[in-house]
Design an enzyme around this catalytic site. Structure first.
Site, PDB file in Angstrom:
ATOM      1  N   HIS A 268       0.797  -1.228   0.000  1.00  0.00           N
ATOM      2  CA  HIS A 268       0.000   0.000   0.000  1.00  0.00           C
ATOM      3  C   HIS A 268       0.828   1.275   0.000  1.00  0.00           C
ATOM      4  O   HIS A 268       0.258   2.363   0.080  1.00  0.00           O
ATOM      5  CB  HIS A 268      -0.926   0.026   1.222  1.00  0.00           C
ATOM      6  CG  HIS A 268      -2.066  -0.934   1.161  1.00  0.00           C
ATOM      7  ND1 HIS A 268      -3.228  -0.682   0.459  1.00  0.00           N
ATOM      8  CD2 HIS A 268      -2.234  -2.167   1.690  1.00  0.00           C
ATOM      9  CE1 HIS A 268      -4.052  -1.700   0.576  1.00  0.00           C
ATOM     10  NE2 HIS A 268      -3.479  -2.622   1.326  1.00  0.00           N
ATOM     11  N   LYS A 459      -8.000  14.233   4.308  1.00  0.00           N
ATOM     12  CA  LYS A 459      -7.145  13.045   4.344  1.00  0.00           C
ATOM     13  C   LYS A 459      -6.127  13.267   5.450  1.00  0.00           C
ATOM     14  O   LYS A 459      -6.055  14.362   6.031  1.00  0.00           O
ATOM     15  CB  LYS A 459      -6.437  12.825   3.004  1.00  0.00           C
ATOM     16  CG  LYS A 459      -5.724  14.074   2.460  1.00  0.00           C
ATOM     17  CD  LYS A 459      -5.199  13.860   1.048  1.00  0.00           C
ATOM     18  CE  LYS A 459      -6.291  13.958   0.017  1.00  0.00           C
ATOM     19  NZ  LYS A 459      -6.570  12.708  -0.655  1.00  0.00           N
ATOM     20  N   ARG A 460      -5.322  12.264   5.778  1.00  0.00           N
ATOM     21  CA  ARG A 460      -4.272  12.469   6.764  1.00  0.00           C
ATOM     22  C   ARG A 460      -3.371  13.620   6.337  1.00  0.00           C
ATOM     23  O   ARG A 460      -3.130  13.825   5.146  1.00  0.00           O
ATOM     24  CB  ARG A 460      -3.450  11.191   6.949  1.00  0.00           C
ATOM     25  CG  ARG A 460      -4.166  10.083   7.692  1.00  0.00           C
ATOM     26  CD  ARG A 460      -4.587  10.478   9.101  1.00  0.00           C
ATOM     27  NE  ARG A 460      -3.485  10.677   9.988  1.00  0.00           N
ATOM     28  CZ  ARG A 460      -2.962   9.745  10.778  1.00  0.00           C
ATOM     29  NH1 ARG A 460      -3.466   8.525  10.772  1.00  0.00           N
ATOM     30  NH2 ARG A 460      -1.962  10.014  11.576  1.00  0.00           N
ATOM     31  N   LYS A 465       1.089  14.568   0.674  1.00  0.00           N
ATOM     32  CA  LYS A 465      -0.271  14.876   0.216  1.00  0.00           C
ATOM     33  C   LYS A 465      -0.434  16.355  -0.103  1.00  0.00           C
ATOM     34  O   LYS A 465      -1.426  16.771  -0.698  1.00  0.00           O
ATOM     35  CB  LYS A 465      -1.289  14.426   1.269  1.00  0.00           C
ATOM     36  CG  LYS A 465      -1.306  12.907   1.472  1.00  0.00           C
ATOM     37  CD  LYS A 465      -2.301  12.489   2.533  1.00  0.00           C
ATOM     38  CE  LYS A 465      -2.251  10.994   2.836  1.00  0.00           C
ATOM     39  NZ  LYS A 465      -2.801  10.166   1.768  1.00  0.00           N
ATOM     40  N   THR A 567      -8.594   6.525  -1.976  1.00  0.00           N
ATOM     41  CA  THR A 567      -9.990   6.129  -2.148  1.00  0.00           C
ATOM     42  C   THR A 567     -10.925   7.318  -1.926  1.00  0.00           C
ATOM     43  O   THR A 567     -12.059   7.306  -2.417  1.00  0.00           O
ATOM     44  CB  THR A 567     -10.389   4.986  -1.194  1.00  0.00           C
ATOM     45  OG1 THR A 567     -10.019   5.330   0.151  1.00  0.00           O
ATOM     46  CG2 THR A 567      -9.696   3.689  -1.590  1.00  0.00           C
ATOM     47  N   LYS A 571     -14.612   8.497  -3.770  1.00  0.00           N
ATOM     48  CA  LYS A 571     -15.841   8.870  -3.061  1.00  0.00           C
ATOM     49  C   LYS A 571     -16.357  10.216  -3.549  1.00  0.00           C
ATOM     50  O   LYS A 571     -17.565  10.394  -3.768  1.00  0.00           O
ATOM     51  CB  LYS A 571     -15.574   8.901  -1.557  1.00  0.00           C
ATOM     52  CG  LYS A 571     -15.238   7.537  -0.979  1.00  0.00           C
ATOM     53  CD  LYS A 571     -14.621   7.624   0.414  1.00  0.00           C
ATOM     54  CE  LYS A 571     -14.074   6.266   0.834  1.00  0.00           C
ATOM     55  NZ  LYS A 571     -13.258   6.325   2.060  1.00  0.00           N
TER      56      LYS A 571
END
Length: 741
Positions: A268, A459-460, A465, A567, A571
């Site tokens: 992952h 998100k985290r 990111k 993911t 969504k």
């Protein structure tokens, strides 16, 4: 309930989110469990029943503060404790070897912990199938030492109990970051040992009367069970299954054959800091029997590598499970690959990267072992449940077959130029935005413009990111408004939500920066409702169910080659938000499905990232030739957004100027220009609505049902029980609530 004055919605709001995972990996597992039940696959999800989940996030004076998340404080009415299936897990001790046998080794003088199972049902969608999540809670075999108590040592009297139960006390809150702590190793082994013992127990009980000659009795084991290792955290399952099978009387060769045919490994992450490497010294102390098995696995494996690739000691060093560094370590990813019959990434670009870079040596040795399984989400949770008005509209147009067969959404394309259908979609979006605006006003005291672009990044919090790039865009927008406050601007509400690991100081500083930007911008009269910033405190699934249906724009802006899949991007897409993103992770396949013209793509591609780094990346080059970037960084450096502590954000600016590993400055101008295209598209309501519809219509590939079907076919060798699933409805459903037709 109404007669008692109770409101079901209010009761649902009172229920705590289950404290079982800390990032996308746990939410992915939940989607997979829903899909496996809906597809009729006989599947167990195994995990740890943590007393405390990931921390509850509070924002005080702009800083993240962590509070305990005691999600079980009022009990869990959905779970059933199954004491009769309690397992014993061993730690410590020493080995007694029978001559030089690898099979006949006794692990003695261990400290044992009991694993007590708690079962939570996972129902399939309208198919009379209920699977189980089995969570293990750690208990001491002897809860109280009367000897110590009688001697007056009250602390020692409960020491064993506390030491054992600490295993399931608290979830480690770091994701995408490996932390080599003894408690973490104990947790990982506790999970795999209890789960494998339970699986073997069920296998043996399913074949009554067969277990007379044990060696032959396990021949069918790989045909009856499959273990999917969800990242390297359960990779100890490989040596543990070897141990359990040899304890049943099987030879090394028989045990290894069964283990490899039964286990498969999903990777992952490609981030080096997230790949687990356990110190040999620690493993020798806690798990001497497993270390002994790992050494022999590595010996046999390296013998084969030398046979296949003679005189290549560099390859031997890279592929060895035991890393011969000054402090010897066990490379868990290498162990997982060697002991599995299948290895997969979770998006096409990620799986290609595993083969070409991260695990290149292993791919050259085992090319048939590597696969791709692009992630997916469950449409039951992430559309039917969380966005009922949109779900009802789709069912009115197409029938309800999409709930189990998400690829039926492609038939929505026939409405791409239907003004009535587009109006319906935007009316639903508007109602969802109004509900979120009311939540924001009630919980944060911020009044936001419902006609603004709801620009969301949840998100985290992590440097890769690139929430910081989002912050730089907010600064640029603010500066533009201040320089020309009378100009027309497309209004925008920027929302960021997510938790930073408690020890991840850079991530926590980014949260503080965003909240300081919000304090400055939200209270500036020149800005008004043209721009608002909202930090969504304590982001979690129940909050996501409010935020995602209301979003207009989904921020998926990681540096190309760093996000395995994502993911959240799926969504948002399914709920009619448009994506601004790099060609990273599943964004690549989303663009293929809907066409890049229906997304907002920016930034360096993977090969361009690699080329830029190889020739030498100098962030100062971008700083010196971009006035807006330079102004934003100088404001950070000079304390413009934190006058009470002018140096607070200087380190952020300096790091971007001199390091910038994730290439924010290189992608800055492309991102700003792409955001301008977003504003232009939003100014054309028909164009925006059409893009929203085409996003929804293209989301079919990203169902977790499709992902699980591929795992079942290509890795587990099982067939979903379609015969128990009712045929999808062919007739459109009449709407009942909330949809203006």
């Amino acid at each position: 309930m109404s007669s008692l004055g109770l409101c079901l919605n209010q009761l649902e709001e009172m229920e705590e989110d289950a404290g079982l995972g800390n990032g996308g990996l746990g939410r992915l597992a939940a989607c997979f469990l829903d899909s496996m039940a809906t597809l009729g696959l006989a599947a167990y999800g195994y995990g740890i029943r943590y007393d405390y989940g990931i921390f509850a996030q509070k924002i005080r004076e702009g800083y993240q503060q962590e509070e305990p998340d005691l999600w079980l404080k009022n009990g869990n009415p959905w779970e059933i404790v199954r004491h009769e299936y309690t397992q014993k897990v061993k730690f410590g001790g020493r080995l007694i070897r029978h001559r030089d046998s690898k099979e006949q080794v006794k692990w003695v003088d261990t400290t044992d912990v009991l694993a007590v199972p708690y079962d939570t049902p996972v129902p399939g969608y309208k198919n009379n199938v209920v699977n189980v999540v089995r969570l293990w809670s750690a208990k001491a075999p002897n809860c109280f030492s009367l000897e110590f108590f009688n001697d007056g040592d009250y602390l020692k009297a409960v020491f064993d109990r506390n030491s054992a139960e600490n295993i399931s006390r608290v979830l480690y809150p770091k994701d995408n970051m490996f932390e080599g702590k003894a408690l973490r190793l104990r947790q990982e082994y506790f999970l795999v040992s209890a789960s494998l013992q339970d699986a073997i127990r069920r296998y043996k009980s399913s074949q009554p009367g067969v277990f007379v000659c044990k060696r032959e009795s396990f021949d069918e084991f790989p045909n009856k069970l499959a273990f999917q290792l969800n990242d390297t955290h359960p990779a100890l399952a490989i040596p543990e299954l070897m141990r359990l099978l040899m304890d049943e009387g099987l030879t090394w060769e028989q045990s290894w054959n069964i283990t490899c045919r039964t286990c498969a490994y999903t990777n992952h992450t490609v981030l080096p800091e997230a790949l687990e490497r356990w110190p040999v010294e620690l493993m020798e102390h806690l798990l001497p029997r497993l270390l002994d098995i790992i050494y022999y696995i590595n010996h046999l494996f390296l013998t084969e590598v030398r046979r296949r690739f003679p005189n290549d000691e560099g390859r031997i060093k890279r592929m060895s499970i035991v890393e011969e560094s000054p402090n010897k370590q066990i490379n868990m990813a290498n162990l997982a690959i060697v002991g599995s019959h299948a290895v997969n990434g979770v998006s096409k670009i990620h799986s290609d990267l595993l083969k070409s870079s991260v695990f290149k040596d292993f791919y050259e040795m085992y090319p048939g072992r590597f696969q791709n399984k692009t992630n997916g989400i469950t449409p039951r949770r992430w559309l039917l449940l969380c966005n009922p008005d949109l779900a009802e509209l789709i069912s009115y147009k197409l029938g309800d077959g999409w709930i189990r067969h998400l690829n039926q959404l492609k038939h929505l394309t026939q409405y791409a130029d239907d003004q009535c259908a587009l109006d319906n979609i935007m009316q639903i979006k508007s109602r969802n935005k109004q509900r979120l605006a009311e939540f924001v006003c009630k919980n944060y005291g911020i009044i936001i413009n419902c006609n603004s672009i709801f620009d969301v990044q949840v998100k985290r919090i992590h440097e890769y990111k690139r929430q910081l790039l989002n912050c730089l865009h907010a600064i640029v927008m603010y500066n533009r408004i201040k320089q020309n406050p009378n100009k027309h601007y497309v209004p925008r509400t920027i929302m960021i939500g997510g938790k930073a690991a408690p020890g991840y100081h850079v991530a926590k500083k980014i949260i503080k920066l965003f909240n300081n930007l919000a304090r400055k911008i939200n209270n500036d009269v020149d800005v008004g409702d043209k721009l608002k910033l909202v930090f969504l405190e304590n982001y979690r699934v129940t909050l996501a169910e409010k935020v995602i249906p209301a979003a207009d724009l989904s921020e998926q802006i990681s540096t190309a080659g760093t996000e395995a899949s994502g993911t959240g991007n799926m969504k948002f897409m399914l709920n009619g938000a448009l994506t601004i993103g790099t060609l990273d992770g599943a964004n690549v396949e989303m663009a293929e499905e809907m066409g890049e013209e229906n997304m907002f793509i920016f930034g360096l591609k993977l090969h361009e990232v690699e080329e830029l780094r190889s020739r030498g990346y100098n962030p100062a080059d971008y700083y010196s030739c971009n006035d807006e970037l330079r102004e934003a960084l100088e404001q950070l450096r000079d304390g413009f957004f934190c006058p009470e502590c002018p140096n607070l954000f200087t380190d952020i600016a300096d790091n971007l100027m001199h390091h910038d590993y994730y290439l924010l400055l290189a992608d800055f101008q492309s991102y700003i220009e792409c955001q301008e295209r977003v504003s232009a598209a939003y100014s054309d309501p028909y164009k925006w609505a059409r893009m929203c519809l085409l996003n929804i219509a293209s989301a079919g590939k990203f169902s977790a049902d499709r992902t699980i079907e591929e795992y079942a076919r290509d890795i587990w060798n099982v067939t979903p029980s379609y015969d128990i699933i009712p045929a999808p409805s062919e007739q459109p459903l009449a709407p009942s609530i909330g949809v203006d037709m």
